[in-house]
Design a protein around this motif. Structure first.
Motif, mmCIF file in Angstrom:
data_model
loop_
_atom_site.group_PDB
_atom_site.id
_atom_site.type_symbol
_atom_site.label_atom_id
_atom_site.label_comp_id
_atom_site.label_asym_id
_atom_site.label_seq_id
_atom_site.Cartn_x
_atom_site.Cartn_y
_atom_site.Cartn_z
ATOM 1 N N UNK A 100 0.814 -1.218 0.000
ATOM 2 C CA UNK A 100 0.000 0.000 0.000
ATOM 3 C C UNK A 100 0.846 1.266 0.000
ATOM 4 N N UNK A 101 1.974 1.234 0.705
ATOM 5 C CA UNK A 101 2.806 2.438 0.803
ATOM 6 C C UNK A 101 4.042 2.411 -0.087
ATOM 7 N N UNK A 102 4.231 1.368 -0.886
ATOM 8 C CA UNK A 102 5.365 1.311 -1.800
ATOM 9 C C UNK A 102 5.290 2.453 -2.799
ATOM 10 N N UNK A 103 6.371 3.156 -2.985
ATOM 11 C CA UNK A 103 6.355 4.329 -3.852
ATOM 12 C C UNK A 103 6.611 3.947 -5.307
ATOM 13 N N UNK A 104 5.834 3.017 -5.769
ATOM 14 C CA UNK A 104 5.774 2.649 -7.184
ATOM 15 C C UNK A 104 4.472 1.880 -7.382
ATOM 16 N N UNK A 105 3.939 1.879 -8.590
ATOM 17 C CA UNK A 105 2.647 1.213 -8.814
ATOM 18 C C UNK A 105 2.757 -0.299 -8.708
ATOM 19 N N UNK A 106 1.739 -0.898 -8.089
ATOM 20 C CA UNK A 106 1.680 -2.355 -7.920
ATOM 21 C C UNK A 106 0.413 -2.867 -8.592
ATOM 22 N N UNK A 107 0.586 -3.786 -9.528
ATOM 23 C CA UNK A 107 -0.528 -4.379 -10.270
ATOM 24 C C UNK A 107 -0.800 -5.779 -9.728
ATOM 25 N N UNK A 108 -2.035 -6.052 -9.355
ATOM 26 C CA UNK A 108 -2.447 -7.417 -9.031
ATOM 27 C C UNK A 108 -2.955 -8.052 -10.325
ATOM 28 N N UNK A 109 -2.231 -9.049 -10.815
ATOM 29 C CA UNK A 109 -2.646 -9.780 -12.013
ATOM 30 C C UNK A 109 -3.391 -11.020 -11.537
ATOM 31 N N UNK A 110 -4.710 -10.896 -11.431
ATOM 32 C CA UNK A 110 -5.537 -11.939 -10.812
ATOM 33 C C UNK A 110 -5.925 -12.956 -11.883
ATOM 34 N N UNK A 111 -5.210 -14.067 -11.882
ATOM 35 C CA UNK A 111 -5.345 -15.079 -12.914
ATOM 36 C C UNK A 111 -6.349 -16.169 -12.573
ATOM 37 N N UNK A 112 -6.817 -16.179 -11.318
ATOM 38 C CA UNK A 112 -7.760 -17.216 -10.891
ATOM 39 C C UNK A 112 -8.420 -16.806 -9.591
ATOM 40 N N UNK A 113 -8.658 -17.766 -8.716
ATOM 41 C CA UNK A 113 -9.371 -17.478 -7.486
ATOM 42 C C UNK A 113 -8.548 -16.592 -6.553
ATOM 43 N N UNK A 114 -9.226 -15.599 -5.953
ATOM 44 C CA UNK A 114 -8.632 -14.718 -4.937
ATOM 45 C C UNK A 114 -9.625 -14.670 -3.782
ATOM 46 N N UNK A 115 -9.331 -15.425 -2.727
ATOM 47 C CA UNK A 115 -10.300 -15.619 -1.648
ATOM 48 C C UNK A 115 -9.685 -15.242 -0.308
ATOM 49 N N UNK A 116 -10.498 -14.676 0.577
ATOM 50 C CA UNK A 116 -10.034 -14.350 1.925
ATOM 51 C C UNK A 116 -8.823 -13.439 1.896
ATOM 52 N N UNK A 117 -7.743 -13.901 2.514
ATOM 53 C CA UNK A 117 -6.515 -13.118 2.508
ATOM 54 C C UNK A 117 -5.986 -12.869 1.109
ATOM 55 N N UNK A 118 -6.279 -13.768 0.175
ATOM 56 C CA UNK A 118 -5.865 -13.566 -1.211
ATOM 57 C C UNK A 118 -6.600 -12.405 -1.852
#
Length: 266
Positions: A100-118
């Motif tokens: 969240x605080x990294x000073x560069x853009x972060x892309x989540x490439x969600x290729x499948x299931x993303x559940x709970x903590x994921x």
């Protein structure tokens, strides 16, 4: 960046694009203490790498991340005292804060299931690109607990309070199209176009003015908890610093010369 070898994640950088792949495909990249420790370490390395201008986080195989590992996380947590649990959870939360605080853009490439903590991990990223095969869900409620890796913070801000409660109260899975409709997915692409779409976006961001993107990210994140006047003042102060960067001077010159700017991230 010297590429370290990890057991549960893969880390690489090609030119200015870094990539972290959660690499436990047999258990749908479920979170274990080791995975989260390695992810935290890798994020710190990427954050300090001046040659890296954008980060992609994705999962190996058919999942992004299925949340806590049943044996290595969920079963172990059930045996902990409240204070042991708090100390354990804080280590997991470090990953979310680094993204969240990294000073560069972060892309989540969600290729499948993303559940709970994921799902929380994906929401901590700046932009979520999803394959049509992706699925999202807040499964915490099915174990009688609440989201604890940022879901209570991110989800209402992304989809609105009512829909956030709907997802959190029921724990239901939604498909990628529904997630896009809710505002949980920013860019939805067909499965066969997914890798190309992620790379094109990453390259576009990597070619941009890195410091300006970073300061835009930080200002937007902080402005969520500011009033308008404070946000305007904060933005004005940061603008002064950006006007002393090479990329600012290049951007102005390119505008005057009616050409495409060649940003260097400095």
């Amino acid at each position: 960046m010297t590429e370290k070898q990890y057991e549960t994640i893969l880390v690489s950088r090609e030119n200015s694009i870094s990539r972290i792949t959660l690499n436990r495909p047999k258990v749908l990249n479920a979170m274990s203490p080791q995975l989260m420790h390695e992810l935290d370490d890798a994020l710190a390395t990427v954050a300090s790498d001046m040659e890296s201008r954008v980060l992609i986080i994705t999962g190996a195989g058919r999942a992004f991340c299925a949340g806590g590992d049943v044996d290595l996380d969920v079963a172990q947590v059930s045996k902990m005292t409240p204070f042991e649990w708090r100390e354990y959870d804080l280590r997991f939360c470090s990953v979310i804060k680094r993204i969240y605080w990294m000073e560069k853009p972060v892309i989540a490439a969600v290729n499948g299931v993303a559940v709970g903590g994921g799902c929380d991990l994906a929401m901590a990223c700046d932009i979520r690109v999803a394959s049509e095969k992706a699925r999202f869900g807040m499964a915490y409620i099915k174990m009688g607990i609440i989201p604890d890796l940022g879901g209570n913070y991110f989800l209402p801000r992304l989809v609105g309070l009512g829909r956030a409660k709907l997802l959190a109260f029921t724990g239901d899975l939604i498909d990628a199209k529904q997630a896009e409709h809710f505002g949980l997915v920013d860019l939805l692409v067909p499965e066969d176009e997914f890798p190309k779409a992620v790379e094109e976006l990453a390259q576009k961001l990597a070619n941009g003015p890195t410091k300006a993107i970073a300061m835009t990210k930080i200002t937007m994140n902080k402005s969520l908890d500011m009033d308008l006047e404070t946000s305007l003042d904060y933005s004005s102060n940061l603008q002064v610093f950006l006007m002393n960067t090479e990329d600012y001077r290049e951007g102005v010159q390119a505008f005057l010369e009616k050409r495409r700017p060649a940003f260097k991230g400095r």
